[in-house]
Design an enzyme around this catalytic site. Structure first.
Site, mmCIF file in Angstrom:
data_model
loop_
_atom_site.group_PDB
_atom_site.id
_atom_site.type_symbol
_atom_site.label_atom_id
_atom_site.label_comp_id
_atom_site.label_asym_id
_atom_site.label_seq_id
_atom_site.Cartn_x
_atom_site.Cartn_y
_atom_site.Cartn_z
ATOM 1 N N SER A 28 0.759 -1.102 -0.154
ATOM 2 C CA SER A 28 0.080 0.040 0.001
ATOM 3 C C SER A 28 0.789 1.319 -0.032
ATOM 4 O O SER A 28 0.614 2.218 -0.965
ATOM 5 C CB SER A 28 -1.117 0.068 1.082
ATOM 6 O OG SER A 28 -1.619 1.340 1.180
ATOM 7 N N GLN A 29 1.757 1.501 1.008
ATOM 8 C CA GLN A 29 2.501 2.510 0.941
ATOM 9 C C GLN A 29 3.767 2.438 0.023
ATOM 10 O O GLN A 29 4.175 3.485 -0.397
ATOM 11 C CB GLN A 29 3.125 2.540 2.484
ATOM 12 C CG GLN A 29 2.100 3.299 3.402
ATOM 13 C CD GLN A 29 1.544 4.744 3.057
ATOM 14 O OE1 GLN A 29 2.243 5.446 2.515
ATOM 15 N NE2 GLN A 29 0.125 5.035 3.558
ATOM 16 N N GLU A 84 4.241 -6.383 11.400
ATOM 17 C CA GLU A 84 4.384 -7.709 11.986
ATOM 18 C C GLU A 84 5.653 -8.393 11.282
ATOM 19 O O GLU A 84 6.195 -9.309 11.944
ATOM 20 C CB GLU A 84 3.321 -8.573 12.109
ATOM 21 C CG GLU A 84 2.778 -8.987 10.695
ATOM 22 C CD GLU A 84 1.794 -7.928 10.170
ATOM 23 O OE1 GLU A 84 0.822 -8.729 9.531
ATOM 24 O OE2 GLU A 84 1.870 -6.958 10.317
ATOM 25 N N HIS A 108 5.777 4.330 10.129
ATOM 26 C CA HIS A 108 5.235 4.241 11.050
ATOM 27 C C HIS A 108 6.186 3.751 12.408
ATOM 28 O O HIS A 108 6.936 3.032 11.982
ATOM 29 C CB HIS A 108 4.065 3.109 11.149
ATOM 30 C CG HIS A 108 3.309 2.788 12.431
ATOM 31 N ND1 HIS A 108 3.026 3.774 13.568
ATOM 32 C CD2 HIS A 108 2.601 1.800 13.052
ATOM 33 C CE1 HIS A 108 2.197 3.118 14.382
ATOM 34 N NE2 HIS A 108 2.279 2.012 14.243
ATOM 35 N N SER A 252 -30.548 17.995 10.120
ATOM 36 C CA SER A 252 -32.002 18.716 10.542
ATOM 37 C C SER A 252 -31.934 18.873 11.959
ATOM 38 O O SER A 252 -30.812 18.715 12.666
ATOM 39 C CB SER A 252 -32.890 17.597 10.385
ATOM 40 O OG SER A 252 -32.830 16.532 11.373
#
Length: 340
Positions: A28-29, A84, A108, A252
């Site tokens: 993904s990255q 992991e 990360h 609303s």
């Protein structure tokens, strides 16, 4: 303490110029970082184990190597494999091939902060953490924008680690829209807490509990699905665009009044205490150790959790309803497997 947003004009040193960059992992990255860096003129190679990702990287035009080979060739190594598997990958293939003066980066802080990975003192350790999934990092880059990112330095062996981190963020397009400086501790603990208590764990538990309350009271599961899950995106999009204020201006008066009256009845002080307990388990390393130990044991807990989640009634109801709603997006479970 307030942090200051930084942009391309604040990236003063082209620290990646002339450097051989190895992106480890093409998920993904990985695919987003590598393609964006290549498009901004950097020398990028891919290090990945044989398989679909290896083949995809070659198909996308990259010189692709084993992880060990890529590490040997590179000056800057960005580890973008799943959390992991990073420890075993690092110990077996990256660490033996590092040289003094290299820089190792992460998106990360998990493995560095919790000390599953320990990098030699003569190697820089930096972070560039985009605040979005890889496909968005790539798509917004191609559109001329980007995804904001956090950057950090854990270890500055050469004196250049911050410049490398900022230039990496610039190279993937993040500095176009904004960078925030952080620490490995702060990014890791806040990211895990956000995922567990709010964005993933908290949200899915809230939706599932609301669905159960309605169906147990005799309401049709299909209608319950629409009320507690399908409409969630509509509300979240408004919050994303303009905060709580825009959301409340767009709904609303009835819904807004109910928001103020009933929200605190659902998210009580006890829920806040539960969140604090989640944060404590993150801070003291309990979650990290549980996650890594489960992976090393063959993922019995994660597998059981996935099976239990797949059998929830709300998932079965939703799968049927979405067949009649092609406008909600991709229903093919294999759509992003190559990048995950």
């Amino acid at each position: 303490m307030a942090v200051q947003m930084e942009y391309e004009k604040d990236v003063k040193v082209p620290a990646l110029d002339g450097k051989k960059i190895a992106v480890i992992g093409y998920g993904s990255q990985g695919h987003a970082h590598s393609q964006n860096l290549r498009d901004t003129g950097h020398d990028v190679i891919i290090g990945v184990r044989p398989g679909k990702s290896f083949d995809k990287a070659k198909e996308d035009g990259f010189d692709t190597y084993t992880v060990a080979e890529a590490t040997k060739l590179a000056d800057v190594i960005m580890i973008l494999a799943p959390d992991e598997i990073q420890q075993e990958l690092y110990e077996a293939e990256i660490a033996p091939n590092l040289e003094a003066g290299n820089a190792v980066g992460f998106a990360h802080g998990f493995n560095i902060h919790f000390e599953f990975i320990k990098v030699p003192a003569d190697v820089d350790v930096f972070m560039c953490a985009p605040k979005g999934p890889g496909h968005l990092v790539r798509r917004t880059f191609e559109e001329g924008f980007g995804v904001p990112a956090l950057y950090a330095v854990y270890q500055d062996a050469t004196g250049n680690a911050k410049d490398i981190a900022m230039d990496w963020c610039k190279g993937i397009g993040a500095a176009r829209v904004g960078l925030l400086e952080t620490t490995y501790k702060e990014e890791t603990e806040e990211d895990l807490f956000g995922e567990q208590a709010v964005l993933c764990g908290g949200l899915t538990a809230l939706i599932e509990t609301g669905f159960e309350v309605l169906t147990e009271a005799g309401y049709a599961p299909e209608l319950a699905y629409f009320e507690v899950l399908h409409e969630m995106k509509l509300i979240v999009d408004l919050i994303y665009e303009g905060g709580f204020k825009k959301m409340r201006q767009s709904i609303s008066n009835t819904a807004e009044f109910g928001d103020y009256v009933s929200g605190p009845r659902v998210i009580t002080e006890q829920v806040k205490e539960n969140m604090k307990a989640v944060l404590t388990d993150i801070q003291n390393g309990k979650f990290a150790n549980d996650f890594v130990n489960d992976y090393k044991a063959g993922r019995p807990k994660l597998t059981a959790y996935r099976e239990e989640a797949a059998n929830l009634e709300i998932e079965k109801v939703g799968a049927e309803l979405r067949k009649a709603m092609p406008f909600v997006g991709q229903n093919d479970d294999d759509a992003f497997k190559i990048y995950n």
